[in-house]
Design a protein around this motif. Structure first.
Motif, PDB file in Angstrom:
ATOM      1  N   CYS A 179       0.851  -1.200   0.000  1.00  0.00           N
ATOM      2  CA  CYS A 179       0.000   0.000   0.000  1.00  0.00           C
ATOM      3  C   CYS A 179       0.881   1.242   0.000  1.00  0.00           C
ATOM      4  O   CYS A 179       1.791   1.379   0.823  1.00  0.00           O
ATOM      5  N   SER A 180       0.610   2.162  -0.923  1.00  0.00           N
ATOM      6  CA  SER A 180       1.400   3.394  -0.984  1.00  0.00           C
ATOM      7  C   SER A 180       1.052   4.288   0.206  1.00  0.00           C
ATOM      8  O   SER A 180      -0.084   4.291   0.683  1.00  0.00           O
ATOM      9  N   PRO A 181       2.032   5.050   0.705  1.00  0.00           N
ATOM     10  CA  PRO A 181       1.816   5.873   1.913  1.00  0.00           C
ATOM     11  C   PRO A 181       0.637   6.845   1.790  1.00  0.00           C
ATOM     12  O   PRO A 181      -0.067   7.097   2.765  1.00  0.00           O
ATOM     13  N   ASN A 182       0.408   7.392   0.588  1.00  0.00           N
ATOM     14  CA  ASN A 182      -0.664   8.384   0.447  1.00  0.00           C
ATOM     15  C   ASN A 182      -2.065   7.757   0.538  1.00  0.00           C
ATOM     16  O   ASN A 182      -3.057   8.478   0.677  1.00  0.00           O
ATOM     17  N   LEU A 183      -2.141   6.404   0.473  1.00  0.00           N
ATOM     18  CA  LEU A 183      -3.431   5.725   0.550  1.00  0.00           C
ATOM     19  C   LEU A 183      -3.623   4.959   1.865  1.00  0.00           C
ATOM     20  O   LEU A 183      -4.673   4.359   2.072  1.00  0.00           O
ATOM     21  N   GLU A 184      -2.607   5.019   2.724  1.00  0.00           N
ATOM     22  CA  GLU A 184      -2.674   4.180   3.934  1.00  0.00           C
ATOM     23  C   GLU A 184      -3.794   4.624   4.876  1.00  0.00           C
ATOM     24  O   GLU A 184      -4.559   3.795   5.376  1.00  0.00           O
ATOM     25  N   LYS A 185      -3.908   5.917   5.121  1.00  0.00           N
ATOM     26  CA  LYS A 185      -4.945   6.395   6.048  1.00  0.00           C
ATOM     27  C   LYS A 185      -6.350   6.113   5.507  1.00  0.00           C
ATOM     28  O   LYS A 185      -7.220   5.608   6.230  1.00  0.00           O
ATOM     29  N   ILE A 186      -6.580   6.433   4.238  1.00  0.00           N
ATOM     30  CA  ILE A 186      -7.901   6.214   3.656  1.00  0.00           C
ATOM     31  C   ILE A 186      -8.222   4.710   3.604  1.00  0.00           C
ATOM     32  O   ILE A 186      -9.368   4.299   3.769  1.00  0.00           O
ATOM     33  N   SER A 187      -7.194   3.870   3.434  1.00  0.00           N
ATOM     34  CA  SER A 187      -7.406   2.419   3.441  1.00  0.00           C
ATOM     35  C   SER A 187      -7.911   1.959   4.801  1.00  0.00           C
ATOM     36  O   SER A 187      -8.838   1.129   4.888  1.00  0.00           O
ATOM     37  N   HIS A 188      -7.315   2.491   5.868  1.00  0.00           N
ATOM     38  CA  HIS A 188      -7.769   2.117   7.217  1.00  0.00           C
ATOM     39  C   HIS A 188      -9.180   2.643   7.490  1.00  0.00           C
ATOM     40  O   HIS A 188      -9.964   1.973   8.188  1.00  0.00           O
ATOM     41  N   ASP A 189      -9.500   3.814   6.955  1.00  0.00           N
ATOM     42  CA  ASP A 189     -10.865   4.337   7.107  1.00  0.00           C
ATOM     43  C   ASP A 189     -11.875   3.430   6.403  1.00  0.00           C
ATOM     44  O   ASP A 189     -12.979   3.172   6.919  1.00  0.00           O
ATOM     45  N   ILE A 190     -11.519   2.944   5.224  1.00  0.00           N
ATOM     46  CA  ILE A 190     -12.386   2.024   4.483  1.00  0.00           C
ATOM     47  C   ILE A 190     -12.546   0.720   5.257  1.00  0.00           C
ATOM     48  O   ILE A 190     -13.653   0.159   5.356  1.00  0.00           O
ATOM     49  N   LEU A 191     -11.461   0.224   5.848  1.00  0.00           N
ATOM     50  CA  LEU A 191     -11.505  -1.031   6.606  1.00  0.00           C
ATOM     51  C   LEU A 191     -12.407  -0.925   7.831  1.00  0.00           C
ATOM     52  O   LEU A 191     -13.031  -1.908   8.235  1.00  0.00           O
ATOM     53  N   LYS A 192     -12.482   0.254   8.428  1.00  0.00           N
ATOM     54  CA  LYS A 192     -13.403   0.432   9.562  1.00  0.00           C
ATOM     55  C   LYS A 192     -14.836   0.160   9.135  1.00  0.00           C
ATOM     56  O   LYS A 192     -15.630  -0.398   9.893  1.00  0.00           O
ATOM     57  N   LYS A 193     -15.170   0.556   7.908  1.00  0.00           N
ATOM     58  CA  LYS A 193     -16.514   0.308   7.381  1.00  0.00           C
ATOM     59  C   LYS A 193     -16.767  -1.183   7.188  1.00  0.00           C
ATOM     60  O   LYS A 193     -17.902  -1.653   7.271  1.00  0.00           O
ATOM     61  N   CYS A 194     -15.709  -1.939   6.911  1.00  0.00           N
ATOM     62  CA  CYS A 194     -15.848  -3.381   6.646  1.00  0.00           C
ATOM     63  C   CYS A 194     -16.014  -4.197   7.925  1.00  0.00           C
ATOM     64  O   CYS A 194     -16.451  -5.355   7.861  1.00  0.00           O
ATOM     65  N   GLY A 195     -15.679  -3.641   9.066  1.00  0.00           N
ATOM     66  CA  GLY A 195     -15.922  -4.301  10.346  1.00  0.00           C
ATOM     67  C   GLY A 195     -15.204  -5.625  10.529  1.00  0.00           C
ATOM     68  O   GLY A 195     -15.669  -6.478  11.285  1.00  0.00           O
ATOM     69  N   GLY A 196     -14.080  -5.827   9.851  1.00  0.00           N
ATOM     70  CA  GLY A 196     -13.333  -7.074  10.010  1.00  0.00           C
ATOM     71  C   GLY A 196     -13.938  -8.262   9.291  1.00  0.00           C
ATOM     72  O   GLY A 196     -13.485  -9.402   9.484  1.00  0.00           O
ATOM     73  N   LEU A 197     -14.950  -8.046   8.446  1.00  0.00           N
ATOM     74  CA  LEU A 197     -15.581  -9.150   7.713  1.00  0.00           C
ATOM     75  C   LEU A 197     -14.784  -9.443   6.446  1.00  0.00           C
ATOM     76  O   LEU A 197     -14.687  -8.594   5.556  1.00  0.00           O
TER      77      LEU A 197
END
Length: 470
Positions: free
Chosen positions: A350-368
């Protein structure tokens, strides 16, 4: 989805009939008739919802059933509006109770207006009744089935989960090894393993990895995989089990549609009496499932194994000496690993400029895992720029029903909705009133549910206790 609206209208009509003694006699009869018509129409809605989903997925043409369900919903809203208007006018009529000439003249004026209002409401109620009769007639014309008990959900066999590649399995590797060891070693008695967890956690994937493992294949004389689903009956399950074992044991049977239950039990006994077998029952919904198969699958002290996957812990609690494995959402590091593999390819960088937004998206996924794989696959085809990904994050909820990459997630959500009891369906749909990502106080939410009448009355327990035990 129209079932919730119709249920609410039925409950409102029932409450009006019980509490309101001043309905015009002719209107009261019409209200009772409307309530009966709605109860009949409700019994068609479960099948209509199934057909409507199939239409949306392109499995049937025309959209006529979706249109029919929309008409039912609109008529139910019309009923609510008429009832609200009636109650409002009744309240105005009693607003100036008291004595004196002015009050008397005002009450006479209100009385005349009330007669006009009641006459108008009476006319609207007759129109509603006529519309409901037409709606019921169209349901029969479209061959919708009359279903009084239980919901019917189009079952997704989750074939993709069964054939998922090893490289995409993240976070359950140790569980796979543990369950394979449990399957091929240990007691010679027949044993049962229950894989329990909510939709999208990877129950089918986990069971599939055990079922297809080379060590497992060599250890057992025969294997069978039966996709159960919510609509399966006892006879369906027995028939499917015989057919699966027929395929691998070489036994052949005649027309199984004509076989009685005892014939099927005898056939399974003959198939398996000297075999070490493993059978997977995927996606079990009914609490009496164990009663269906307990005596169908012989206990022959050959070390046979039964694996079942379910969302309902209550199903496995009824099985004696069962080994229960409750699947949990992926921890954040494993979730990120799986997401990177799907969004950025096998190397998962994952490129550094997308790391924060990636984690924000993962919060929406709830670990599923299902949601992570779906969203990651969707992002793999998008430009690797934060603006594009932010746009998807902001509109993720609205894309569930329209984006083909997220179709499996939508199916899992729908199955979860249809698996709820009626009053909890209402509670779930109530979240639609709040903006996306809105923080809701739990105590306030429960009070709102109670105020809406979503929680059934009980003399022995409070409404809060009823919700907690649902």
């Amino acid at each position: 989805m129209a079932e919730f609206t119709v249920n609410f209208a039925i409950e409102t009509l029932g409450s009006l009939l019980v509490q309101e003694t001043k309905l015009l006699r002719s209107v009261k009869k019409e209200v009772e008739s409307i309530k009966r018509e709605l109860e009949i129409i409700r019994s068609f809605l479960r099948d209509a919802d199934t057909r409507a989903i199939a239409e949306e997925e392109g499995e049937s043409n025309g959209g006529v059933v979706s249109t029919w369900a929309k008409q039912v919903r609109e008529e139910a809203y019309h009923i609510e509006d008429v009832i609200d208007e009636y109650i409002f006018n009744e309240a105005k009529h009693h607003e100036h109770d008291g004595k004196g000439l002015t009050v008397f003249l005002h009450k006479m004026c209100c009385f005349m207006n009330e007669i006009k209002v009641r006459h108008g409401i009476s006319s609207e109620i007759k129109d509603i009744k006529s519309s409901l009769v037409d709606i019921q007639r169209r349901a029969e014309h479209y061959n919708l089935r009359h279903i009084d008990q239980g919901d019917v959900v189009p079952h997704d066999s989750q074939v993709g989960s069964f054939f998922i590649q090893d490289a995409e399995v993240v976070g359950i590797e140790s569980t796979i090894d543990q369950l394979i060891g449990l399957a091929v070693s240990g007691t010679s008695n027949r044993s049962v393993v229950g894989l329990v967890g909510k939709g999208g956690l990877g129950k089918t994937t986990l069971a599939g990895k055990i079922y297809k493992n080379d060590t497992v294949k060599k250890h057992f004389d025969c294997q069978a995989w039966i996709t159960v689903g919510k609509e399966c009956t006892k006879m369906d399950i027995l028939r499917k089990t015989i057919q699966e074992f027929d395929r691998v044991t070489g036994f052949t049977h005649g027309e199984m549609d004509k076989m009685e239950e005892n014939d099927m039990l005898t056939a399974l006994d003959r198939q398996l009496k000297d075999k070490c077998y493993i059978v997977v029952f995927d996606d079990v919904w009914k609490t009496d499932f164990w009663g269906y198969i307990e005596y169908a699958l012989i206990e022959n002290n050959k070390g046979s194994r039964i694996i079942l996957t379910t969302r309902n812990r209550g199903i496995v609690d009824l099985i004696p000496f069962v080994n229960v494995h409750r699947l949990q959402p992926l921890p954040s590091d494993k979730a990120f690993e799986l997401f990177c593999r799907k969004a950025f390819g096998p190397q998962g960088c994952c490129s550094p400029n997308l790391e924060k937004i990636s984690h924000d998206i993962l919060k929406k996924c709830g670990g599923l895992p299902l949601a992570i794989v779906a969203v990651g696959g969707l992002l793999s085809n998008k430009n690797k720029v934060a603006f594009e990904w932010k746009k998807l994050l902001d509109n993720l909820g609205s894309q569930l029903g329209s984006n083909s990459h997220l179709k499996d997630c939508n199916k899992v959500l729908l199955e979860g909705y249809y698996g709820l009891p009626h009053h909890l369906k209402s509670c779930l749909l109530y979240f639609g009133f709040f903006p996306e990502s809105y923080s809701i106080n739990c105590a306030r939410l429960i009070r709102l549910w109670i105020a809406e009448g979503f929680v059934p009355y009980s003399k022995r327990r409070t409404s809060e206790q009823l919700l907690k035990n649902s």
